[in-house]
Design an enzyme around this catalytic site. Structure first.
Site, PDB file in Angstrom:
ATOM      1  N   CYS A  63       0.830  -1.217   0.000  1.00  0.00           N
ATOM      2  CA  CYS A  63       0.000   0.000   0.000  1.00  0.00           C
ATOM      3  C   CYS A  63       0.864   1.267   0.000  1.00  0.00           C
ATOM      4  CB  CYS A  63      -0.924  -0.018   1.217  1.00  0.00           C
ATOM      5  SG  CYS A  63      -1.723   1.563   1.570  1.00  0.00           S
ATOM      6  N   GLY A  64       0.686   2.106  -1.021  1.00  0.00           N
ATOM      7  CA  GLY A  64       1.456   3.343  -1.119  1.00  0.00           C
ATOM      8  C   GLY A  64       1.182   4.305   0.019  1.00  0.00           C
ATOM      9  N   HIS A  65      -0.066   4.370   0.467  1.00  0.00           N
ATOM     10  CA  HIS A  65      -0.422   5.273   1.571  1.00  0.00           C
ATOM     11  C   HIS A  65       0.272   4.831   2.860  1.00  0.00           C
ATOM     12  CE1 HIS A  65      -3.356   6.906  -1.140  1.00  0.00           C
ATOM     13  NE2 HIS A  65      -3.951   5.740  -1.268  1.00  0.00           N
ATOM     14  N   CYS A  66       0.365   3.516   3.062  1.00  0.00           N
ATOM     15  CA  CYS A  66       1.035   2.989   4.259  1.00  0.00           C
ATOM     16  C   CYS A  66       2.529   3.306   4.228  1.00  0.00           C
ATOM     17  CB  CYS A  66       0.822   1.479   4.358  1.00  0.00           C
ATOM     18  SG  CYS A  66      -0.912   0.964   4.365  1.00  0.00           S
TER      19      CYS A  66
END
Length: 508
Positions: free
Chosen positions: A53-56
């Site tokens: 996950c890029g947001h993570c």
């Protein structure tokens, strides 16, 4: 005796083997040690993440920074993380449907953990946690304590009250309780009054940007204070990033004007300065946002507004109400005067919504499935002599890709029918006033009539299902658009390719 000692050592080793590890001051939790961590720590913030996950990934350094800050202070609050792709039982137990999901556990209570709702910078996390675990406003006994509070965060609010039991002070504390992501302090100390040039009761918002501080003026009520803070807590112009997104989209101001500007452009400073000058007239009314149009992470935001990198610098305005509406300036000049004029005309209701449309392909009607764009939608969909079945799709959508061969077969089935038309429209590049698309794919039927009827399809996405629907005149398989949206939201988290685009849809 030796056997007992060895047994104790073995048990201790087993306990230690199952104890949570630490990575950058963040506890690493699994199903096997989750309960132990809850029992050991009075306050525990847990991030459920996915490695892909890029947001993570963007959150990770700020999350670790917050964990280190709290640990260094000797706080009872600890931060932890769970790989939800490995610990699926924990993810299911706590209702994880997207990444990252962050939950706050108090005193080991697993029945009702609090959802984390603030920003994704270290200060936001620390401030939110301190507000959840301590008083709404910290008592400031001297100048050093006040200075420490002001220096600790980008934004801080201090109430100066000679009588901290006064009605005004109580209103201040109520306002402090209502805001999670800003630290509040309260003082009656005369030296602190003098330090910050106050000779009577007052409230001051301190910030590390723009004018540096704002003094509250007016009657001290909870509502007035909240309005004052809303107007002043964000910079005149805020850059859109992974970290600032929650502040931007979670705030009270729902009208946003966006400057798409590459940082590499030669007159970058001048254009940003013009934008900031215009912003001064609209504090609390319109949020001014700058987006680096060269940054890879922002390309889908550009796509959402129908912009290409080569078309930037550019300005767009959007209202984030129930139905999102976009607006485009009449002039492409990016002077402070032009931007100010555009904002005034918008607030006066003199600007029409901007609807995107691709150019009409020359062969739009040469295939069994007709191609619709904004420019020909009205003529085709609302043809009084035709029954038109339209798929509103997104090129990146996994569900749409799965549907494509079935939709093509449906087009083949009815290509020679005298009054049934099968069509499709790319809703990421085309918008129409008559139809609001909330999820992909959205399927709508426009029966032959003069009253502009629109019927939502919510049946099986099979060739037989579609044929039954059409042969029944739009009856068999009809349903509410809301039902379809719920279905898509239930399915989308399983589609990894949709993660970033879903985030854009949720934020915008």
């Amino acid at each position: 005796m030796l056997r007992r000692a060895l047994l104790c050592l073995a048990v201790a080793a087993l306990v230690r083997a199952d104890a949570p590890e630490e990575e950058d001051h963040v506890l690493v939790l699994r199903k096997s040690n989750f309960a132990e961590a809850l029992a050991a720590h009075k306050y525990l913030l847990v991030e459920f993440y996915a490695p892909w996950c890029g947001h993570c990934k963007a959150l990770a350094p700020e999350y670790a920074k917050a964990a280190g800050k709290l640990k260094a202070e000797g706080s009872e609050i600890r931060l932890a993380k769970v790989d939800a792709t490995e610990e699926s039982d924990l993810a299911q137990q706590y209702g994880v449907r997207g990444y990252p999901t962050i939950k706050f556990f108090r005193n080991g209570d697993t029945a009702s953990p609090k959802e984390y709702t603030a920003g994704r910078e270290a200060d936001d996390i620390v401030n939110w946690l301190k507000k959840r675990t301590g008083p709404a406003a910290t008592t400031l006994p001297d100048g050093a304590a006040a200075e420490s509070l002001v220096e600790s965060s980008e934004v801080a609010v201090i109430g100066f009250f000679k009588d901290v039991e006064s009605d005004s002070a109580k209103q201040f504390l109520q306002a402090a309780e209502a805001i999670d992501d800003i630290p509040f302090g309260i003082t009656s100390n005369s030296d602190v009054f003098s330090k910050y040039q106050l000779d009577k009761d007052g409230v001051v918002l301190f910030k590390k940007f723009d004018e540096g501080r704002n003094n509250f003026e007016g009657e001290v009520t909870k509502e007035n204070l909240l309005d004052f803070i809303k107007h002043n807590q964000l910079p005149l112009v805020i850059e859109f990033t992974e970290q600032t997104a929650p502040k931007i989209f979670g705030g009270e101001i729902k009208t946003h004007i966006l400057l798409f500007l590459p940082k590499s452009v030669s007159d970058y400073d001048g254009k940003l300065s013009n934008f900031k000058t215009a912003a001064e007239s609209f504090k609390g009314k319109i949020l001014f946002i700058f987006i680096d149009s060269d940054h890879t992470d922002n390309q889908r935001i550009l796509e959402f507004f129908g912009l290409k990198k080569e078309e930037c610098p550019a300005v767009r305005l959007i209202t984030l109400e129930e139905e999102m509406t976009k607006y485009k300036p009449e002039s492409e000049e990016l002077t402070a005067e032009r931007i100010t004029e555009f904002c005034h005309r918008f607030l006066e209701g003199k600007i029409k919504p901007h609807l995107m449309s691709q150019e009409l392909p020359e062969d739009w009607d040469k295939q069994p499935v007709k191609v619709l764009v904004g420019k020909n939608f009205e003529d085709v969909a609302f043809d009084e002599k035709k029954n038109v079945f339209v798929e509103f799709y997104a090129p990146w959508c996994g569900h749409c890709k799965q549907l494509a061969p079935i939709w093509d077969k449906l087009g083949e089935t009815y290509k020679d029918h005298e009054n049934i038309v099968i069509a499709k429209m790319d809703s990421t590049a085309n918008e129409v006033e008559a139809v609001k698309v909330h999820s992909f794919p959205t399927l709508k039927f426009f029966p032959a009539s003069a009253d502009r009827t629109v019927i939502d399809y919510n049946g099986e996405r099979t060739l037989d299902g579609f044929k039954k629907f059409l042969e029944s005149g739009g009856q068999d398989g009809a349903g509410d658009d809301d039902d379809l949206e719920d279905l898509e939201e239930a399915e989308e988290p399983d589609m990894e390719e949709d993660d970033d685009q879903k985030a854009v849809k949720d934020e915008l």
